[in-house]
Design a protein around this motif. Sequence first.
Motif, short mmCIF file in Angstrom:
data_model
loop_
_atom_site.label_atom_id
_atom_site.label_comp_id
_atom_site.label_asym_id
_atom_site.label_seq_id
_atom_site.Cartn_x
_atom_site.Cartn_y
_atom_site.Cartn_z
N GLU A 121 0.93 -1.17 0.10
CA GLU A 121 -0.08 0.07 0.02
C GLU A 121 0.86 1.24 0.00
OE1 GLU A 121 -3.28 2.12 2.70
OE2 GLU A 121 -2.13 0.45 3.81
N LYS A 122 0.38 2.24 -1.03
CA LYS A 122 1.28 3.44 -0.90
C LYS A 122 0.82 4.21 0.18
CE LYS A 122 2.76 7.57 -3.62
NZ LYS A 122 2.59 8.21 -4.80
N LEU A 123 1.76 4.59 1.05
CA LEU A 123 1.47 5.31 2.25
C LEU A 123 1.60 6.93 1.95
CD1 LEU A 123 3.15 3.33 5.02
CD2 LEU A 123 0.76 3.19 4.21
N GLY A 124 2.84 7.33 1.28
CA GLY A 124 2.97 8.55 1.15
C GLY A 124 4.24 8.89 0.16
N THR A 125 4.74 9.69 0.26
CA THR A 125 6.17 10.11 -0.40
C THR A 125 6.85 10.99 0.39
OG1 THR A 125 5.55 12.36 -1.25
CG2 THR A 125 5.14 10.40 -2.82
N VAL A 126 8.42 10.80 0.18
CA VAL A 126 9.44 11.40 0.88
C VAL A 126 9.10 12.96 0.47
CG1 VAL A 126 11.94 11.99 1.08
CG2 VAL A 126 10.85 9.55 1.02
N LYS A 127 9.13 13.99 1.48
CA LYS A 127 9.10 15.46 1.32
C LYS A 127 10.57 15.78 1.32
CE LYS A 127 7.22 19.36 1.04
NZ LYS A 127 6.64 19.68 -0.16
N TYR A 128 11.27 15.43 2.46
CA TYR A 128 12.59 15.82 2.58
C TYR A 128 12.95 15.23 3.70
CZ TYR A 128 10.70 18.75 6.29
OH TYR A 128 10.10 19.48 7.46
N PHE A 129 14.64 15.35 4.11
CA PHE A 129 15.16 14.45 5.34
C PHE A 129 15.79 15.35 5.91
CE2 PHE A 129 17.38 13.25 1.38
CZ PHE A 129 18.52 13.60 1.69
N MET A 130 16.13 14.99 7.36
CA MET A 130 16.48 15.80 8.19
C MET A 130 18.19 15.25 8.69
SD MET A 130 14.47 18.22 8.91
CE MET A 130 15.36 19.41 10.12
N VAL A 131 19.12 15.87 8.39
CA VAL A 131 20.74 15.47 8.60
C VAL A 131 21.15 16.01 9.83
CG1 VAL A 131 22.68 15.63 7.44
CG2 VAL A 131 20.76 15.49 5.88
N ASP A 132 21.66 15.31 10.41
CA ASP A 132 22.50 15.73 11.80
C ASP A 132 23.68 16.57 11.04
OD1 ASP A 132 24.78 15.62 13.53
OD2 ASP A 132 23.09 14.47 14.86
N LYS A 133 23.80 17.72 11.60
CA LYS A 133 24.76 18.77 10.96
C LYS A 133 26.15 18.39 11.62
CE LYS A 133 23.04 22.51 13.77
NZ LYS A 133 22.79 23.95 13.87
N ASN A 134 26.24 17.83 12.74
CA ASN A 134 27.58 17.32 13.12
C ASN A 134 28.17 16.07 12.62
OD1 ASN A 134 27.64 19.55 15.02
ND2 ASN A 134 26.17 18.50 16.47
N SER A 135 27.23 14.90 12.64
CA SER A 135 27.77 13.47 12.06
C SER A 135 27.78 13.50 10.70
CB SER A 135 27.06 12.56 12.90
OG SER A 135 25.57 12.45 12.55
N GLY A 136 26.68 14.28 9.92
CA GLY A 136 26.31 14.09 8.65
C GLY A 136 25.36 13.07 8.45
N ASP A 137 25.03 12.30 9.51
CA ASP A 137 23.94 11.27 9.15
C ASP A 137 22.48 11.68 9.08
OD1 ASP A 137 26.14 9.55 9.73
OD2 ASP A 137 25.63 9.33 12.04
N VAL A 138 21.78 10.77 8.18
CA VAL A 138 20.42 11.29 8.00
C VAL A 138 19.69 10.61 9.35
CG1 VAL A 138 18.30 11.06 6.57
CG2 VAL A 138 20.61 11.26 5.37
N ALA A 139 18.92 11.65 9.80
CA ALA A 139 18.17 11.02 11.18
C ALA A 139 16.74 10.86 10.77
CB ALA A 139 18.20 12.39 12.15
N TYR A 140 16.25 11.64 10.06
CA TYR A 140 14.53 11.40 9.85
C TYR A 140 14.46 11.67 8.22
CZ TYR A 140 14.53 12.01 14.69
OH TYR A 140 14.63 11.99 16.19
N VAL A 141 13.47 10.88 7.70
CA VAL A 141 12.88 11.28 6.45
C VAL A 141 11.48 11.97 6.98
CG1 VAL A 141 11.60 10.18 4.79
CG2 VAL A 141 13.74 9.52 4.79
N VAL A 142 11.24 12.84 6.35
CA VAL A 142 9.68 13.41 6.67
C VAL A 142 8.65 12.99 5.44
CG1 VAL A 142 8.48 15.77 6.88
CG2 VAL A 142 10.75 15.45 8.00
N MET A 143 7.82 12.33 5.85
CA MET A 143 7.01 11.73 4.52
C MET A 143 5.71 12.50 4.54
SD MET A 143 5.54 8.03 4.29
CE MET A 143 4.00 8.32 5.41
N SER A 144 5.44 12.85 3.35
CA SER A 144 4.09 13.61 3.07
C SER A 144 2.98 12.49 3.20
CB SER A 144 4.15 14.23 1.75
OG SER A 144 2.88 14.95 1.37
N PHE A 145 2.06 12.80 3.89
CA PHE A 145 0.98 11.58 4.15
C PHE A 145 -0.25 11.97 4.13
CE2 PHE A 145 -1.56 9.15 7.32
CZ PHE A 145 -1.40 7.76 6.92
N GLY A 146 -1.24 11.32 3.32
CA GLY A 146 -2.73 11.91 3.29
C GLY A 146 -2.98 12.91 2.43
#
Length: 132
Positions: free
Chosen positions: A39-64
């Motif tokens: 089931e398609k739940l949504g799409t990736v809107k953008y993601f949040m990157v930890d500015k110190n480590s450079g790791d992606v912490a969260y994906v923000v998904m557009s839903f509904g």
Amino acid sequence: MTNGSTTNNTTISPEMTGRHDLISSDQVEGTSVYSPSGEKLGTVKYFMVDKNSGDVAYVVMSFGGFLGMGNSYHPLPWKALHYDRERGGYIVSLTREQLEAAPAYAEDMSPDWTNSRYGSQVDTYYGGLPGM
């Protein structure tokens, strides 16, 4: 034209660096997110990157919503998504009902990402779900 980067007149191909699984952020944004049942739940809107480590912490998904209106935005832990080459999108082990109950915000309201309590809310919610 080459299919790699050039440094000091030396072409570096993805095969040489072993980094062929990298993807640019503009290719992630807009990618579909599916439940394990397809089931398609949504799409990736953008993601949040930890500015110190450079790791992606969260994906923000557009839903509904409908035609881009009435969407809610749900931050998901990046590690909760798995890319499925066959679908050309990400799979997250969540149901629509679990997403509806998850921390979210409306398009005209953005959470205070500088407040560690918001990230803790998101982590606590997803940390309490089976398989997360």
